[in-house]
Design a protein around this motif. Structure first.
Motif, PDB file in Angstrom:
ATOM      1  N   ASP A  63       0.864  -1.186   0.000  1.00  0.00           N
ATOM      2  CA  ASP A  63       0.000   0.000   0.000  1.00  0.00           C
ATOM      3  C   ASP A  63       0.897   1.231   0.000  1.00  0.00           C
ATOM      4  OD1 ASP A  63      -2.497  -1.416   0.270  1.00  0.00           O
ATOM      5  OD2 ASP A  63      -1.831  -1.905   2.297  1.00  0.00           O
ATOM      6  N   MET A  64       1.966   1.135   0.792  1.00  0.00           N
ATOM      7  CA  MET A  64       2.941   2.228   0.875  1.00  0.00           C
ATOM      8  C   MET A  64       4.323   1.630   0.622  1.00  0.00           C
ATOM      9  SD  MET A  64       1.390   3.538   4.438  1.00  0.00           S
ATOM     10  CE  MET A  64       2.506   4.829   4.889  1.00  0.00           C
ATOM     11  N   LEU A  65       5.153   2.383  -0.097  1.00  0.00           N
ATOM     12  CA  LEU A  65       6.483   1.847  -0.423  1.00  0.00           C
ATOM     13  C   LEU A  65       7.554   2.895  -0.119  1.00  0.00           C
ATOM     14  CD1 LEU A  65       8.200  -0.387  -1.938  1.00  0.00           C
ATOM     15  CD2 LEU A  65       7.823   0.924  -4.014  1.00  0.00           C
ATOM     16  N   VAL A  66       8.619   2.460   0.544  1.00  0.00           N
ATOM     17  CA  VAL A  66       9.766   3.356   0.746  1.00  0.00           C
ATOM     18  C   VAL A  66      10.954   2.772  -0.015  1.00  0.00           C
ATOM     19  CG1 VAL A  66      11.378   4.339   2.404  1.00  0.00           C
ATOM     20  CG2 VAL A  66       8.978   4.100   3.005  1.00  0.00           C
ATOM     21  N   ILE A  67      11.540   3.587  -0.888  1.00  0.00           N
ATOM     22  CA  ILE A  67      12.683   3.103  -1.660  1.00  0.00           C
ATOM     23  C   ILE A  67      13.951   3.679  -1.044  1.00  0.00           C
ATOM     24  CG2 ILE A  67      13.675   2.914  -3.974  1.00  0.00           C
ATOM     25  CD1 ILE A  67      10.927   3.551  -5.083  1.00  0.00           C
ATOM     26  N   ASP A 110       1.553   9.042  -4.918  1.00  0.00           N
ATOM     27  CA  ASP A 110       1.117   9.488  -3.594  1.00  0.00           C
ATOM     28  C   ASP A 110       1.337   8.418  -2.533  1.00  0.00           C
ATOM     29  OD1 ASP A 110      -0.770   7.702  -4.320  1.00  0.00           O
ATOM     30  OD2 ASP A 110      -2.463   9.090  -4.339  1.00  0.00           O
ATOM     31  N   ASN A 111       1.937   7.311  -2.921  1.00  0.00           N
ATOM     32  CA  ASN A 111       2.148   6.249  -1.929  1.00  0.00           C
ATOM     33  C   ASN A 111       3.577   5.694  -1.981  1.00  0.00           C
ATOM     34  OD1 ASN A 111       1.798   5.152  -4.447  1.00  0.00           O
ATOM     35  ND2 ASN A 111       0.840   3.290  -3.698  1.00  0.00           N
ATOM     36  N   ILE A 112       4.471   6.430  -2.641  1.00  0.00           N
ATOM     37  CA  ILE A 112       5.870   5.985  -2.692  1.00  0.00           C
ATOM     38  C   ILE A 112       6.775   7.109  -2.184  1.00  0.00           C
ATOM     39  CG2 ILE A 112       7.717   5.080  -4.156  1.00  0.00           C
ATOM     40  CD1 ILE A 112       5.715   3.970  -6.030  1.00  0.00           C
ATOM     41  N   GLU A 137       9.016  17.893  -0.737  1.00  0.00           N
ATOM     42  CA  GLU A 137       9.622  18.212   0.571  1.00  0.00           C
ATOM     43  C   GLU A 137       9.226  17.231   1.670  1.00  0.00           C
ATOM     44  OE1 GLU A 137       7.274  19.833  -0.966  1.00  0.00           O
ATOM     45  OE2 GLU A 137       6.111  21.173   0.323  1.00  0.00           O
ATOM     46  N   TYR A 138       8.269  16.348   1.364  1.00  0.00           N
ATOM     47  CA  TYR A 138       7.927  15.284   2.327  1.00  0.00           C
ATOM     48  C   TYR A 138       8.523  13.941   1.881  1.00  0.00           C
ATOM     49  CZ  TYR A 138       4.894  18.465   4.809  1.00  0.00           C
ATOM     50  OH  TYR A 138       4.430  19.521   5.562  1.00  0.00           O
ATOM     51  N   LEU A 139       9.431  14.002   0.909  1.00  0.00           N
ATOM     52  CA  LEU A 139      10.138  12.844   0.367  1.00  0.00           C
ATOM     53  C   LEU A 139       9.230  11.899  -0.419  1.00  0.00           C
ATOM     54  CD1 LEU A 139      12.503  12.073   3.390  1.00  0.00           C
ATOM     55  CD2 LEU A 139      12.873  13.618   1.476  1.00  0.00           C
ATOM     56  N   VAL A 140       8.037  12.398  -0.805  1.00  0.00           N
ATOM     57  CA  VAL A 140       7.143  11.619  -1.667  1.00  0.00           C
ATOM     58  C   VAL A 140       7.701  11.698  -3.084  1.00  0.00           C
ATOM     59  CG1 VAL A 140       4.794  11.422  -2.594  1.00  0.00           C
ATOM     60  CG2 VAL A 140       5.163  12.244  -0.258  1.00  0.00           C
ATOM     61  N   VAL A 141       7.786  10.548  -3.743  1.00  0.00           N
ATOM     62  CA  VAL A 141       8.296  10.521  -5.109  1.00  0.00           C
ATOM     63  C   VAL A 141       7.328  11.298  -6.004  1.00  0.00           C
ATOM     64  CG1 VAL A 141       8.756   8.995  -7.067  1.00  0.00           C
ATOM     65  CG2 VAL A 141       9.518   8.348  -4.769  1.00  0.00           C
TER      66      VAL A 141
END
Ligand code: NAD
Length: 494
Positions: free
Chosen positions: A134-138, A340-342, A332-336
């Protein structure tokens, strides 16, 4: 006493065994974290894992304290002293986190899945599969830049991973022992003992310093015959080394290298690499250019970062990433950007900061705060929904007022919680070891900068790195390695 020991043992057991929850909870979102480097691990450290189904995927089942990696190339520090098993980090979390030792080969943005592949030597029945998110952090970092220069991948050593440091260590001793082989020609001895480092950034400078220390403190004592021919050369395309440091510290580094007899070849750009020499274009003082051939025994390539294929592939799926070249453009929130979920952290993200461990660590910690807050916000919003339902059912004024007060209290809480500002990097300074028990430091202090170099800075460098080590276990091991090398010298076996 037995009771006390039992209580202590139980609390250690508790600490090391999170609440068991092996199946994902359908009421929670699945948060997939790629990588076990500075960004991902600092996120994991501060993340309240009970709010999500957390899955970590990385081909490396440990965190590596990279600032001390150059010391592993000479055996000053043993590589295991700067590794922390990821399982050790995970079992100290409150809720179970799944870990897959695998490489993420593709991120399918539309389908919200990560394709993973098990590259280990032992293969089970399944070695390729997919993990939904659902959410991904790379936080997969970067690979070594070679700029497509022919021969680099085949013939040089990099300095990013533990295996790289081990290869360099073996190669140094291989060069020395081969140079000592009976009846070796003089030219070949010179070539084999010529240690060339390409790239005058902090990685190249620190490695060159460590290597020369190894020679001065140990190698030349054990094998005096190499004394006259062992040579370290640092090759840099720009007019000076360490461009991120102040002019004063660049000069200090250059003069220290002169004392250490490390040759710095600036304005020298490597164009081709073969198994025995490099070809470089040298810019002369009058601006003319000449091509030069430099023979080497060991070649260490430290010319910075390039985008990993899995990241490049994701960028090609997102139109908003079309103009980004050096990595995933993030807000600025580190969202790719364009999703909206990476989120992306560390060297694979482009957030206008240098690709350093310090930036990645702060970005990871920021995301942990953001995700903890998002989970809290979700909980409060659910409570608010329940309260407004309760309010509509309330029969007496007294009940209605009580629920109304509770709603107001929750709304206040929600406003406070939602107030998380954008990511702001706070630069603590830059530090680099330059050999001969000297280090350089550009430290941010109050509103100014302190530039310092020398032995005191070296002691500061040592204590700063020691305190930054991941765990007390790492700290003890590194300190013991330093003491061991001081007493017995470094191990020169291959
Ligand atoms: P870098 O990008 O800082 O430096 C690479 C250098 O290689 C550049 O100066 C470039 O001009 C040179 N170069 C590139 N191609 C060349 C060629 N063909 N021939 C000759 N020279 C060439 O790389 P790095 O040192 O690996 O550092 C990467 C990042 O990690 C940087 O942001 C750095 O600040 C950070 N880092 C920091 C520390 C520290 O603070 N102690 C240590 C290691 C890395």
């Amino acid at each position: 006493a037995l009771g006390l020991t039992g209580a202590l043992a139980y609390s250690i057991y508790e600490l090391r065994h999170p609440e068991e929850q092996y199946e994902p909870d359908p009421n929670k979102k699945t948060l997939v974290i790629l990588g076990t480097g500075w960004g991902s691990v600092s996120l994991l450290k501060k993340l309240d894992t009970e709010n999500y189904n957390v899955v970590v995927i990385s081909p490396r089942n440990y965190f590596l304290f990279t600032p001390l990696l150059p010391s592993c190339t000479t055996g000053l520090i043993e590589h295991r002293s700067i590794m922390e098993p990821i399982r050790n980090i995970l079992r100290q979390k409150k809720a179970t986190v799944k870990f897959y030792e695998a490489e993420a080969t593709k991120i399918d943005y539309e389908k919200r899945v990560v394709l993973i592949s098990d590259d280990s030597e032992i293969k089970g029945d399944i070695s390729h599969t997919e993990v939904p998110f659902d959410m991904l952090v790379i936080g997969v970092g970067a690979e070594n830049a070679t700029f497509g220069i022919p021969g680099v991948r085949e013939h040089s050593c990099f300095l990013k991973e533990v295996t790289d440091a081990q290869n360099i260590r073996k190669r140094i001793m291989d060069c020395v022992e081969t140079a000592m082989f009976k009846d070796q020609t003089e030219d070949e001895v010179k070539r084999l003992l010529h240690m060339v480092v390409v790239g005058g950034g902090p990685t190249g400078v620190e490695f060159a310093g460590e290597l020369k220390d190894f020679f001065n403190e140990d190698l030349k004592k054990w094998i005096p015959e190499i004394q006259d021919n062992f040579h370290v050369t640092l090759v840099e395309a720009l007019p000076n080394v360490l461009p991120m440091f102040s002019k004063q510290l660049i000069d200090y580094t250059e003069s220290t290298f002169k004392e250490e007899e490390i040759t710095i070849r600036t304005k020298t750009m490597v164009k081709k690499v073969t198994d025995k020499y490099i070809e470089a274009e040298v810019t002369n003082p009058d601006g003319s250019k000449t091509l030069e051939t430099i023979p080497y025994g060991l070649l260490v390539w430290a010319t910075g970062n390039a985008v990993r294929p899995v990241v490049r592939d994701l960028m090609s799926q997102i139109p908003a990433q079309k103009d980004s070249r050096r990595g995933l453009a993030v807000n600025e929130y580190l969202v790719v950007n364009g999703t909206d979920n990476i989120w992306a952290v560390g060297d694979c993200a482009i957030a206008n900061y240098a690709p350093t461990a310090q930036v990645a660590g702060q970005e990871g910690a920021f995301l942990a705060r953001l995700f903890n807050t998002m989970a809290k916000t979700d909980t409060i919003e659910k409570e608010l929904q329940a309260l407004s339902h309760e309010q509509s059912l309330a029969k007496t004024d007294e009940d209605r007022n009580r629920v109304f007060d509770e709603i107001r209290e929750r709304q206040k809480q929600l406003r406070r919680t939602k107030q998380i500002g954008p990511f702001q990097y706070s630069h603590q300074g830059s530090l680099a070891y330059i050999g001969k028990e000297r280090a350089v430091a550009d430290i941010s202090w109050l509103s100014g900068n302190i530039a310092s170099g020398g032995t005191l800075t070296y002691l500061f460098w040592r204590s700063a790195y020691l305190s930054m080590c991941f765990s007390s276990r790492n700290r003890v091991l590194v300190a013991l390695d330093w003491i061991k090398a001081r007493i017995f010298g470094r191990d020169v076996s291959r």
